[in-house]
Write an enzyme that holds these catalytic residues in place. Structure first.
Site: not given
Ligand code: AMP
Length: 595
Positions: A9, A186
């Site tokens: 990520d 998100d």
């Protein structure tokens, strides 16, 4: 054993790395014992580099040499950055931004190298491959830049994965029953996305995705900083002072996710003046309300795109550090009419999902197919400056689509293919990803046949093929670098603008289409009338229809022109048939007399 693959990520604020070990996805901790590493890079005067909390610690001494939020510059041109970045951004020879003399890809590569190093150190083996996540809203140039950053870090990037899709995996949503639908909200440090997924035959389909590549926790910090500046008449701070303010604002913000009240403390901030003030959660919530409101607008748009109501969803999951804020959770719960699932660490879910995907790809986990979608429509410019969409927004990728195009004028020898991305009806309002020339044999208008095909691979990278069907000559353009030429505004704004201008855009398209048709009809009708081919009872109707078309053209309004063109088309039907007949007779006669 199959070759291991990392799941990374690469976040705006923080990054994390995971892998599947003994059949389980895990995140790998750095030397500080943390599974999250700040996406901060210190670049020393003689080029030495430090990444993570070591880099952040240097900020107190050398704030101008510590780069954060570099993800915001990925795949952008220097001219698009504006005052939106904490450090000075210069422009390289190619128009791309440079920070401390390095490109965003090179700086991101330093973060990826650090992730690779942590993983190799923890796993005690060399690792060469990785899955890297990007926001669902990243366009081609940003995805390509992320891939290149991986390569610069010595990694083979086997997949660029959308962050919400990774998050869905981490939350184990693949175990939901068929046709279950899930929203992934998100809100991280620098980006926001809302994605709606649907389970279909054990496979994730992305129904819709909406977001903003410039909306995150950093913006709330900035709002809080502005408030402190105003309260204490500090003017607009910069440099080290601003960094101190931002750090204190962020700390206070985090504290208020747990506590009802905190103190902002900045000893000896302004000369010998110290700043000290109480800040309550309620005050922070007032400051945050419009910021949260912006995310909610994207949620509503995604629901509308997917043609769903909140009640049609089976779960809502939260990802990103900023979803720890109670007001965010409350507002999301209210909008979606359900309590969000907060069972995963919001700042670890994406890396965990990336690790699961990497495990699927390396064979360390059972096979699972993931499908992503195109965040914006892709097409080319056609006659009259119109956008001709080949791949609509929210199409599942990988995908392929094509159409046949022709020459607009007699004797034309080539055609320029302008590849566009966006939601607007007129080509000029969309972003140009690239353009190239396709040559063909000159001939009368409408003779050339050029097939244009768009292909998007599993990483979301676009390849455009143009084929002259007469010669079978292909021109193939990969829009990796060319995609940087996008006149990039915020992707969220593109979608917003397409909604805002929907009526104007549509009437301009109708007018342009009718104008093109009128420009074809008028000279043909003129020629036929002057050859005396019209019957007397047709003639007056045709002449009146022609006059109508000319008036409507001059007035510039869409609907009257469309009606007038239809009337002219109708009035000249019989005439057109006679023209074709006459042309055939003439040709036959010529042939007979020639023989
Ligand atoms: P991410 O990009 O997902 O790592 O999220 C980082 C963002 O989350 C930053 O803006 C942080 O300030 C914010 N954040 C992290 N923890 C908290 C918290 N407890 N309360 C509020 N914001 C937080």
């Amino acid at each position: 054993m199959s070759e291991p693959i990392l799941g990374i990520d690469l976040g705006t604020t923080n990054s994390a790395v995971g892998i599947v070990d003994s059949g389980f996805p895990i995140l790998l901790a750095n030397e500080d014992g943390r599974r999250i590493t700040p996406s901060a890079v210190w670049i020393g005067k003689s080029g030495e580099v430090e990444v993570g909390s070591k880099a952040l610690r240097r900020r107190a001494v050398e704030p101008e040499r510590v780069v954060t939020s570099i993800k915001r510059l990925m795949g952008r041109r220097a001219s698009e950055v504006g005052g939106n970045f904490p450090l000075t951004v210069s422009t390289g020879d190619d128009g791309l931004p440079l920070v401390l003399g390095r490109s965003p890809e090179e700086i991101s590569a330093e973060i990826l190298k650090e992730m690779k190093r942590i993983a190799e150190w923890r796993m005690e083996m060399p690792i060469r491959k990785a899955v890297i996540t990007v926001p669902a809203y990243f366009h081609d140039a940003q995805r390509a830049a992320t891939k290149r950053a991986g390569e610069l870090a010595g990694l083979e990037v086997v997949r660029i994965l959308n962050e919400p899709t990774a998050a869905a995996l981490a939350y184990g949503l693949d175990k939901l029953s068929d046709h279950s639908r899930v929203a992934v909200y998100d809100l991280g440090g620098g980006t926001f996305d809302l994605t709606i997924l649907e389970m279909q035959d054990g496979v994730f389909q992305v129904l819709a995705t909406h977001g903003d590549t410039r909306l995150g926790g950093d913006d709330l910090d900035a709002l809080l900083v502005r408030r402190i500046e105003e309260r204490h008449s500090l003017g607009e701070t910069s440099g080290a002072a601003r960094i101190r303010l931002m750090e204190e604002a962020e700390r206070a913000k985090r504290t208020l996710s747990e506590a009802d009240e905190t103190k902002i403390l900045l000893p000896f901030f302004d000369g010998d003046r110290s700043i000290e003030e109480r800040l309550s959660r309620a005050e922070l919530e007032t400051i945050a309300a419009p910021w949260i409101g912006r995310t909610l607008r994207h949620c509503r748009q995604a629901l509308a795109d997917a043609d769903l109501k909140p009640a049609d969803l089976d779960a809502v999951v939260l990802v990103g550090g900023s979803t720890r804020i109670p007001a965010v959770r409350r507002e999301v719960a209210a909008l979606f009419e359900r309590e969000p699932d907060v069972s995963q660490h919001p700042d670890e879910a994406i890396a965990l999902g990336a690790a699961i995907q990497s495990g699927v790809m390396s064979g360390a986990l059972r096979k699972m197919v993931l499908l992503d979608v195109t965040p914006l429509s892709l097409g080319i410019e056609t006659f009259g400056g119109l956008m001709n969409v080949l791949i609509p927004r929210n199409t599942t990728i990988p995908c392929k689509a094509g159409e046949m195009f022709t020459n607009a004028a007699d004797g034309q020898t080539s055609m320029r293919v302008r590849v566009l991305q966006g939601e607007r009806e007129m080509a000029r309002d969309n972003w140009e990803l690239g353009n190239f020339e396709v040559a063909f044999e000159p001939g009368p208008k409408g003779r050339a046949r050029v097939g244009v095909q768009f292909k998007i691979d599993a990483d979301g990278i676009l390849e455009v093929l143009a084929r002259d069907t007469a010669t079978n000559n292909d021109t193939i353009v990969k829009l990796g670098n060319a995609a940087v030429n996008v006149d990039d505004e915020d992707v969220g704004r593109m979608v917003g603008e397409s909604v805002e201008h929907a009526f104007d855009d549509m009437s301009e398209r109708i007018f342009t289409e009718a104008r093109l048709k009128a420009e074809e009809l008028l000279p043909a009708v003129d020629a036929a009338l002057s050859q005396g081919l019209a019957l007397d009872d047709e003639r007056s109707e045709i002449e009146s229809a022609v006059a109508d078309v000319k008036t409507a053209l001059a007035s510039g309004s869409a609907h009257p022109l469309k009606v007038a063109v239809q009337r002219l088309d109708h009035a000249t039907e019989a005439l057109a048939a006679r023209l074709v007949e006459k042309a055939m007779d003439d040709a036959l006669e010529r042939k007979l007399s020639g023989d």
